[in-house]
Write a protein that holds these residues in place. Structure first.
Motif, PDB file in Angstrom:
ATOM      1  N   ARG A 317       0.846  -1.202   0.000  1.00 37.17           N
ATOM      2  CA  ARG A 317       0.000   0.000   0.000  1.00 37.17           C
ATOM      3  C   ARG A 317       0.872   1.239   0.000  1.00 37.17           C
ATOM      4  O   ARG A 317       1.811   1.357   0.786  1.00 37.17           O
ATOM      5  CB  ARG A 317      -0.907   0.007   1.234  1.00 37.17           C
ATOM      6  N   LEU A 318       0.588   2.141  -0.936  1.00 33.88           N
ATOM      7  CA  LEU A 318       1.258   3.433  -0.947  1.00 33.88           C
ATOM      8  C   LEU A 318       0.462   4.367  -0.061  1.00 33.88           C
ATOM      9  O   LEU A 318      -0.721   4.619  -0.309  1.00 33.88           O
ATOM     10  CB  LEU A 318       1.334   3.992  -2.371  1.00 33.88           C
ATOM     11  N   GLU A 319       1.092   4.867   0.985  1.00 33.37           N
ATOM     12  CA  GLU A 319       0.372   5.668   1.967  1.00 33.37           C
ATOM     13  C   GLU A 319      -0.213   6.924   1.332  1.00 33.37           C
ATOM     14  O   GLU A 319      -1.321   7.333   1.640  1.00 33.37           O
ATOM     15  CB  GLU A 319       1.331   6.050   3.095  1.00 33.37           C
ATOM     16  N   GLU A 320       0.533   7.554   0.433  1.00 27.74           N
ATOM     17  CA  GLU A 320       0.043   8.741  -0.261  1.00 27.74           C
ATOM     18  C   GLU A 320      -1.044   8.324  -1.245  1.00 27.74           C
ATOM     19  O   GLU A 320      -0.775   7.689  -2.259  1.00 27.74           O
ATOM     20  CB  GLU A 320       1.186   9.439  -1.011  1.00 27.74           C
ATOM     21  N   GLY A 321      -2.274   8.678  -0.945  1.00 29.63           N
ATOM     22  CA  GLY A 321      -3.387   8.335  -1.812  1.00 29.63           C
ATOM     23  C   GLY A 321      -4.018   6.997  -1.523  1.00 29.63           C
ATOM     24  O   GLY A 321      -5.005   6.634  -2.146  1.00 29.63           O
ATOM     25  N   GLN A 322      -3.473   6.237  -0.549  1.00 30.21           N
ATOM     26  CA  GLN A 322      -4.049   4.944  -0.176  1.00 30.21           C
ATOM     27  C   GLN A 322      -4.238   4.061  -1.405  1.00 30.21           C
ATOM     28  O   GLN A 322      -5.316   3.546  -1.672  1.00 30.21           O
ATOM     29  CB  GLN A 322      -5.385   5.152   0.551  1.00 30.21           C
ATOM     30  N   ARG A 323      -3.148   3.887  -2.162  1.00 35.20           N
ATOM     31  CA  ARG A 323      -3.237   3.143  -3.409  1.00 35.20           C
ATOM     32  C   ARG A 323      -2.461   1.834  -3.341  1.00 35.20           C
ATOM     33  O   ARG A 323      -1.519   1.696  -2.574  1.00 35.20           O
ATOM     34  CB  ARG A 323      -2.677   3.996  -4.564  1.00 35.20           C
ATOM     35  N   LEU A 324      -2.858   0.897  -4.214  1.00 40.68           N
ATOM     36  CA  LEU A 324      -2.134  -0.354  -4.351  1.00 40.68           C
ATOM     37  C   LEU A 324      -0.756  -0.075  -4.940  1.00 40.68           C
ATOM     38  O   LEU A 324      -0.597   0.771  -5.825  1.00 40.68           O
ATOM     39  CB  LEU A 324      -2.917  -1.297  -5.274  1.00 40.68           C
ATOM     40  N   LEU A 325       0.251  -0.793  -4.457  1.00 41.60           N
ATOM     41  CA  LEU A 325       1.617  -0.612  -4.935  1.00 41.60           C
ATOM     42  C   LEU A 325       2.234  -1.980  -5.174  1.00 41.60           C
ATOM     43  O   LEU A 325       2.035  -2.912  -4.383  1.00 41.60           O
ATOM     44  CB  LEU A 325       2.445   0.161  -3.895  1.00 41.60           C
ATOM     45  N   LEU A 326       2.958  -2.125  -6.262  1.00 37.48           N
ATOM     46  CA  LEU A 326       3.622  -3.375  -6.584  1.00 37.48           C
ATOM     47  C   LEU A 326       5.067  -3.324  -6.124  1.00 37.48           C
ATOM     48  O   LEU A 326       5.742  -2.294  -6.244  1.00 37.48           O
ATOM     49  CB  LEU A 326       3.567  -3.640  -8.091  1.00 37.48           C
ATOM     50  N   LEU A 327       5.554  -4.447  -5.620  1.00 39.31           N
ATOM     51  CA  LEU A 327       6.931  -4.513  -5.159  1.00 39.31           C
ATOM     52  C   LEU A 327       7.895  -4.224  -6.298  1.00 39.31           C
ATOM     53  O   LEU A 327       8.948  -3.607  -6.101  1.00 39.31           O
ATOM     54  CB  LEU A 327       7.206  -5.897  -4.564  1.00 39.31           C
ATOM     55  N   GLU A 328       7.540  -4.636  -7.523  1.00 40.47           N
ATOM     56  CA  GLU A 328       8.411  -4.384  -8.673  1.00 40.47           C
ATOM     57  C   GLU A 328       8.586  -2.894  -8.926  1.00 40.47           C
ATOM     58  O   GLU A 328       9.636  -2.460  -9.396  1.00 40.47           O
ATOM     59  CB  GLU A 328       7.848  -5.077  -9.918  1.00 40.47           C
ATOM     60  N   GLN A 329       7.536  -2.100  -8.638  1.00 44.67           N
ATOM     61  CA  GLN A 329       7.662  -0.656  -8.811  1.00 44.67           C
ATOM     62  C   GLN A 329       8.708  -0.089  -7.862  1.00 44.67           C
ATOM     63  O   GLN A 329       9.520   0.745  -8.248  1.00 44.67           O
ATOM     64  CB  GLN A 329       6.304   0.018  -8.553  1.00 44.67           C
ATOM     65  N   VAL A 330       8.663  -0.545  -6.616  1.00 41.53           N
ATOM     66  CA  VAL A 330       9.631  -0.060  -5.636  1.00 41.53           C
ATOM     67  C   VAL A 330      11.042  -0.460  -6.043  1.00 41.53           C
ATOM     68  O   VAL A 330      11.993   0.316  -5.927  1.00 41.53           O
ATOM     69  CB  VAL A 330       9.298  -0.602  -4.233  1.00 41.53           C
ATOM     70  N   ARG A 331      11.199  -1.676  -6.567  1.00 41.14           N
ATOM     71  CA  ARG A 331      12.520  -2.119  -7.025  1.00 41.14           C
ATOM     72  C   ARG A 331      13.028  -1.244  -8.156  1.00 41.14           C
ATOM     73  O   ARG A 331      14.220  -0.939  -8.232  1.00 41.14           O
ATOM     74  CB  ARG A 331      12.440  -3.580  -7.469  1.00 41.14           C
ATOM     75  N   SER A 332      12.123  -0.826  -9.054  1.00 35.41           N
ATOM     76  CA  SER A 332      12.554   0.040 -10.162  1.00 35.41           C
ATOM     77  C   SER A 332      12.977   1.406  -9.651  1.00 35.41           C
ATOM     78  O   SER A 332      13.926   1.995 -10.157  1.00 35.41           O
ATOM     79  CB  SER A 332      11.428   0.174 -11.194  1.00 35.41           C
ATOM     80  N   TRP A 333      12.264   1.908  -8.626  1.00 37.93           N
ATOM     81  CA  TRP A 333      12.668   3.187  -8.044  1.00 37.93           C
ATOM     82  C   TRP A 333      14.032   3.055  -7.380  1.00 37.93           C
ATOM     83  O   TRP A 333      14.874   3.939  -7.477  1.00 37.93           O
ATOM     84  CB  TRP A 333      11.631   3.654  -7.024  1.00 37.93           C
ATOM     85  N   CYS A 334      14.240   1.941  -6.687  1.00 38.21           N
ATOM     86  CA  CYS A 334      15.511   1.733  -6.002  1.00 38.21           C
ATOM     87  C   CYS A 334      16.661   1.620  -6.997  1.00 38.21           C
ATOM     88  O   CYS A 334      17.811   1.905  -6.657  1.00 38.21           O
ATOM     89  CB  CYS A 334      15.465   0.470  -5.138  1.00 38.21           C
ATOM     90  N   GLY A 335      16.362   1.181  -8.228  1.00 36.31           N
ATOM     91  CA  GLY A 335      17.406   1.052  -9.232  1.00 36.31           C
ATOM     92  C   GLY A 335      17.901   2.378  -9.758  1.00 36.31           C
ATOM     93  O   GLY A 335      18.938   2.439 -10.422  1.00 36.31           O
ATOM     94  N   ASP A 336      17.181   3.456  -9.491  1.00 40.24           N
ATOM     95  CA  ASP A 336      17.607   4.792  -9.908  1.00 40.24           C
ATOM     96  C   ASP A 336      18.711   5.258  -8.965  1.00 40.24           C
ATOM     97  O   ASP A 336      18.509   5.360  -7.752  1.00 40.24           O
ATOM     98  CB  ASP A 336      16.423   5.760  -9.859  1.00 40.24           C
TER      99      ASP A 336
END
Length: 472
Positions: A317-336
């Motif tokens: 869960r993404l706290e901002e906006g109470q939205r569904l979040l995928l672990l792969e998205q976080v991994r892509s952000w971490c790759g930056d």
């Protein structure tokens, strides 16, 4: 196979209706809906009449902003409308099952129509104009920039009423702009086209809709800029998108343009930070500091495996906006390489944490934020991270000195997240709430209406009582 559905009482429809009969029934239902909406506007205005500002109350206003963290106060209706006690709005909102902000908007539109757009108000109450159309006009005249005087609003009213409210958003914008020009509410630009209905009101802005986060972790950015600036931005995005394609990106053109916009922002931030010679900060391989300073709070379920590693679930869960979040998205952000990632310790939401004194320490505050997720007032959706942590039973600052037990200790079961408005509401009015379980609260309004608020939302606890219509 066609199943026969059981009709709700009062909404029975003859199964033998022809196509023409069905259309007539639909039209009749819409007419009844509009009449009910017009009645609701009238009742909202009467509710406002009963609640002028009192000595301990301020007049109700809107809190809004052009970007994340930027807030300004705006009136709920224009000049010439009566002001309304701010705390009366909450009870109207909860009875209707809407947020306090939506209730403010309803009252504001009702007052704007009744006092500054009287022709349109009459058309609404007579059933000749749909209330939703009239509310669009009221929204435009309330929040026009610069503000419309009563005379300017009256001119808009006359123009809209002349066409029985049948006006589109673009026409409405032109009418408001012409009203500003006719009543000299802004300086006239001689270079402007005199045939154009617009003024020299500067419309430039950049708005980041940070409270409306898509489940994919994206937000909308709306902007109006100078033509030359727009062309420069477009050229930069074209170049950035083509560069990403040349480097092997297989994303669509729209996605690459969006990524290029982020690249522009991060490049500028990095250059600014680098040139300011700040103290040592985490740097990347190119020597520039981490430029992405936006903070997002993502929550994932985690479990430990036999080898001691921690495994995260695929969705969170993404706290901002109470939205569904995928672990792969976080991994892509971490790759930056320019993204700084911080992992916080796991917090047990069921633990009873306690602290001496009145102040709420960070560890308890974080637990309450994660447990409640939003303000716990009925129907409020303001994120808990921007809320106060309130003692449900008031903390007695004199108890210890007088040798009495503390009635409102600082411990998890006695705390709840309240936005600043609803915190003040609870403190200064007869609204009160009790804890009935972990993260579960029961609210009682000044008029005795009760609501249950838990992690799933708000449930009215009073039976819906529909008054019998009075015979003339």
């Amino acid at each position: 196979m066609i199943e026969r559905l059981e009709a709700v009482p009062g909404t029975e429809v003859d199964d033998d209706l022809t196509a023409a009969g069905l259309l007539a029934s639909i039209r009749s239902a819409r007419t009844a809906e509009d009449a009910a909406a017009a009645r609701q506007l009238d009742l909202a205005a009467r509710w406002a009449d009963l609640h002028p500002p009192e000595s301990i109350h301020s007049a109700a206003t809107f809190t809004s902003g052009r970007g994340i963290g930027m807030e300004v106060e705006e009136p709920i209706a224009g000049e010439g409308c009566p002001t309304v006690a701010e705390f009366c709005v909450a009870e109207l909102g909860t009875v209707l099952g809407i947020s306090t902000v939506s209730a403010k908007r309803l009252i504001g539109h009702a007052l704007e129509l009744r006092h500054r757009l009287p022709r349109l108000w009459t058309l609404v109450q007579s059933g000749r104009v749909a209330p939703w159309r009239a509310r669009l006009v009221a929204e435009a005249t309330i929040h026009a920039t610069p503000s419309l005087t009563p005379e300017a609003a009256g001119w808009v009213d006359a123009q809209v009423a002349a066409v029985a409210g049948r006006i589109g958003p673009a026409q409405l914008d032109r009418l408001v702009a012409e009203a500003i020009k006719r009543h000299e509410l802004a300086a006239y630009d001689p270079a402007a086209d005199p045939e154009d209905g617009y003024l020299s009101v500067d419309p430039r802005h950049v708005t980041v809709h940070g409270e409306d986060v898509h489940f994919a972790g994206t937000v909308r950015i709306e902007a109006e800029v100078d033509l030359a600036d727009a062309l420069d931005v477009d050229r930069a995005l074209v170049h950035g998108a083509e560069l990403r394609k040349a480097l092997g990106s297989t994303e669509s053109l729209d996605v690459r343009r969006a990524q290029a916009l982020g690249d522009l922002a991060r490049t500028q931030t990095a250059l600014d930070l680098h040139s300011q010679g700040r103290a040592a900060t985490p740097s990347t391989q190119d020597g520039l500091p981490a430029a992405r300073e936006v903070v997002l709070h993502a929550h994932f379920d985690a479990r430990s495996v036999e080898d001691g590693d921690t495994v995260f679930g695929p969705t969170g869960r993404l706290e901002e906006g109470q939205r569904l979040l995928l672990l792969e998205q976080v991994r892509s952000w971490c790759g930056d390489s320019r993204t700084k990632v911080t992992v916080q310790p796991v917090i047990d939401l069921n633990a009873h944490l306690e602290a001496p004194g009145y102040e709420v320490p960070d560890r308890i505050r974080e637990q309450i934020i994660l447990r409640d997720t939003t303000c716990v007032f009925p129907f409020c959706t303001r994120p808990a991270r921007g809320c106060d942590v309130d003692h449900v039973i008031e903390y007695d600052h004199d108890a210890e000195a007088e040798g009495r037990p503390q009635p409102g200790p600082t411990l998890t079961p006695n705390l709840g997240a309240l936005c600043r408005f609803h915190h003040r509401l609870k403190t200064h009015t007869a609204w009160h709430y009790d804890v009935i379980g972990p993260g579960e609260f029961e609210w009682t309004s000044p008029h005795g209406h009760r609501y249950r608020r838990d992690p799933t939302g708000t449930t009215p606890l009073d039976p819906l009582v529909i008054p019998r219509p009075q015979r003339p």
